[in-house]
Write an enzyme that holds these catalytic residues in place. Structure first.
Site, short mmCIF file in Angstrom:
data_model
loop_
_atom_site.label_atom_id
_atom_site.label_comp_id
_atom_site.label_asym_id
_atom_site.label_seq_id
_atom_site.Cartn_x
_atom_site.Cartn_y
_atom_site.Cartn_z
N SER A 242 0.82 -1.21 0.00
CA SER A 242 0.00 0.00 0.00
C SER A 242 0.85 1.26 0.00
O SER A 242 2.00 1.26 0.46
CB SER A 242 -0.92 0.02 1.23
OG SER A 242 -0.17 0.26 2.41
N THR A 243 0.26 2.34 -0.50
CA THR A 243 0.95 3.63 -0.51
C THR A 243 1.22 4.11 0.91
O THR A 243 2.27 4.70 1.19
CB THR A 243 0.11 4.66 -1.28
OG1 THR A 243 -0.03 4.20 -2.64
CG2 THR A 243 0.77 6.03 -1.28
N LEU A 244 0.29 3.85 1.82
CA LEU A 244 0.45 4.27 3.21
C LEU A 244 1.70 3.64 3.83
O LEU A 244 2.52 4.33 4.44
CB LEU A 244 -0.80 3.88 4.02
CG LEU A 244 -0.78 4.24 5.50
CD1 LEU A 244 -0.75 5.75 5.69
CD2 LEU A 244 -2.00 3.64 6.21
N GLY A 246 4.16 2.30 2.16
CA GLY A 246 5.31 2.75 1.36
C GLY A 246 5.91 4.04 1.89
O GLY A 246 7.14 4.20 1.93
N GLU A 264 6.67 -0.33 -5.10
CA GLU A 264 5.58 -0.60 -6.05
C GLU A 264 4.31 -0.59 -5.23
O GLU A 264 4.05 -1.50 -4.45
CB GLU A 264 5.81 -1.94 -6.75
CG GLU A 264 4.99 -2.11 -8.02
CD GLU A 264 3.72 -2.88 -7.78
OE1 GLU A 264 2.67 -2.22 -7.62
OE2 GLU A 264 3.76 -4.11 -7.74
N CYS A 298 -2.74 -4.63 -7.56
CA CYS A 298 -2.41 -3.21 -7.45
C CYS A 298 -2.78 -2.46 -8.72
O CYS A 298 -3.10 -1.27 -8.68
CB CYS A 298 -0.93 -3.03 -7.13
SG CYS A 298 0.16 -3.93 -8.25
#
Length: 497
Positions: A242-244, A246, A264, A298
């Site tokens: 997840s972006t969080l 990351g 990614e 994703c």
């Protein structure tokens, strides 16, 4: 059986499952003696328990990886590295039914789909085996009395954190380029799906890799993952998720030793269908684009944008197609969609579905759980969706798709680029000029034209905007795992005046 191995029987095969942490070519217990349960998402029952890595175990694994990198691994030639990677791929191919069955067991993906994942995982390893002895620098003509050249050297010890949606595929995406380039690895599995990676770990030793080159540990992000991200003796970290999370990893890398980072991350990918598209083809690919792997991709095509001229026809036929997807037991031959991976993920997806209903979107089909046991969710299609709705902006990571209408090319591009993500996109049209213009205008790392989800390990994959940093796959991934050294060799005898 010891508490480091157990026998598990699946509908396909009975096999011996490693349970320990794979460090220095041996399965061992965690330093603190902790274990955690692995749940079968199809029936919500415990499969087994595996040993949990904590910060202390990360230290042990990193020390093993460092010793291998500074010692025996340096003496292995690039060609020999390629041979070892190919041997690992051969062993995975030998055990492909076992590995696919394990992924169906703890991930819930259809067995037929898991075998496709394994074929791609094996192919990815073989691709990077071929690269092992083809990584080279260049000579640079600076002046007649100086030989200037570059070397592409391994980074060192690489921490790798893989997700639960494609356990062994991501395993290969990570270790393939890292090991081909001469690095050593400490890889953490997702806590939901550790079993296939642990089984594959025993093949590492069988393939003949020196001890410490590839270490595989199971644990949680908040402990083992955090320890990898902030470890002072890890030179590079790669993460898919997840972006969080990351962001957290990037911060930890910066605050520790400024290690190299590849991320990614998430996506909210637009799948754009123009009036002139082959509607049968577009519907088929759009269905695959969102519901493949239960929507747990994703790059899932979770936003379908349809031009107004065919919108009503598309919605009606796409709804029919979604209803034909068989949801159920992943070991049954005709199952397309298995369960979501966990109770947490199930609850999260259902929360998004309920939010969409309350926001005024229309449920064209689905919108509820499937059956009474397991984490199954009906393929869900929302219409009457606006771009400001939560379900059109945030990554749901499940079998949920929104369908929006657009008037012209400019509006399609505007809507397509209207989220924080930029991992992937698709364009369906018979007009080559439209396809090229729109694909150029979309802020996405991958664009498919008249298809979807066709990822090739020979081509780079990664995101724009908040979908990540760097690229996986292809020759580009090798850049993540090498560092360039420039050497200036003075040929003349003149002293510096």
């Amino acid at each position: 059986m010891s508490d480091l191995f157990t026998t598990i029987e699946t509908p396909v095969i009975k096999y011996e499952q490693p349970l320990g942490l794979f460090i220095n070519n041996e399965f061992v217990k965690g330093v603190e003696g902790k274990t955690f349960q692995v749940i079968n998402p199809s029936n919500e029952k415990v499969i087994t328990s595996v040993h949990e890595a904590t910060e202390k175990d990360v230290d042990v694994a990193v020390a093993a990886a460092r010793a291998a990198f500074e010692g025996p691994w340096r003496q292995v030639t690039p060609s020999e590295r390629g041979i070892l990677i190919n041997k690992l791929a051969d062993l995975m191919e030998r055990d492909i039914d076992t590995l696919a069955a394990i992924e169906s067991l703890d991930n819930g993906k259809a067995f037929t789909m898991a075998k496709v994942d394994l074929a791609n995982s094996i192919g990815c390893l073989r691709y990077y085996a071929g690269w092992a002895d083809k990584i080279h620098g260049q000579t640079i003509d600076t002046n007649p009395e100086t030989l200037t050249y570059t070397r592409h050297e391994p980074v060192g010890v690489c921490g790798q954190i893989i997700p639960w949606n494609f356990p062994l595929l991501m395993w290969s995406w990570k270790i393939g380029p890292a090991v081909a380039a001469g690095n050593t690895v400490v890889l953490k599995t997702a806590e939901q799906t550790p079993l296939s990676a642990l089984y594959a770990a025993k093949l590492i030793k069988e393939a003949g890799f020196p001890a410490g080159v590839i270490n595989v540990i199971s644990g949680f992000g908040r402990t083992a993952g955090a320890a990898i991200s902030s470890h002072m003796d890890i030179d590079k970290v790669a993460f898919t998720g997840s972006t969080l999370v990351g962001r957290t990893i990037l911060q930890a890398a910066a605050k520790s030793n400024l290690k190299k980072v590849t991320l990614e991350l998430g996506g909210k990918s637009p799948n754009i269908v123009f009036d002139d598209a082959d509607i049968d083809n577009a519907i088929s690919w759009a269905n695959f684009g969102i519901f493949f792997n239960h929507g747990q991709c994703c790059c899932a095509g979770s936003r379908i944008l349809v031009q107004e001229g065919i919108y009503d026809k598309f919605v009606a036929r796409f709804k029919e197609r979604a209803q034909k997807n068989k949801v159920g037991n992943p070991f049954e031959q005709d199952t397309f969609q298995g369960p979501q991976v966990s109770q947490l993920q199930f609850d999260r997806i259902m929360e998004y579905i309920n939010h969409g209903k309350k926001a005024g979107a229309t449920v064209a089909t689905g919108g509820d759980r499937h059956g009474n046991e397991g984490y199954f969710i009906q393929p869900t299609v929302f219409t009457d969706v606006t771009s400001d709705m939560k379900i059109a902006q945030e990554e749901i990571f499940g079998p949920v798709v929104t369908i929006q209408k657009f008037k012209d090319e400019a509006e399609a591009i505007k809507i397509g680029n209207s989220t924080d993500y930029g991992l992937a996109a698709a364009v369906h049209t018979k007009n080559v000029n439209t396809a090229i213009r729109v694909s150029n205008a979309l802020k996405a790392g991958t664009v498919w034209i008249n298809n979807y989800n066709m990822i090739s390990y020979q081509a780079p994959f990664g995101g724009f905007k908040q979908s990540g940093l760097g690229r996986e796959l292809g020759s580009y991934a090798l850049e993540n795992y090498t560092q360039i050294k420039t050497v200036h060799y003075r040929l003349g005898d003149a002293l510096f005046a």
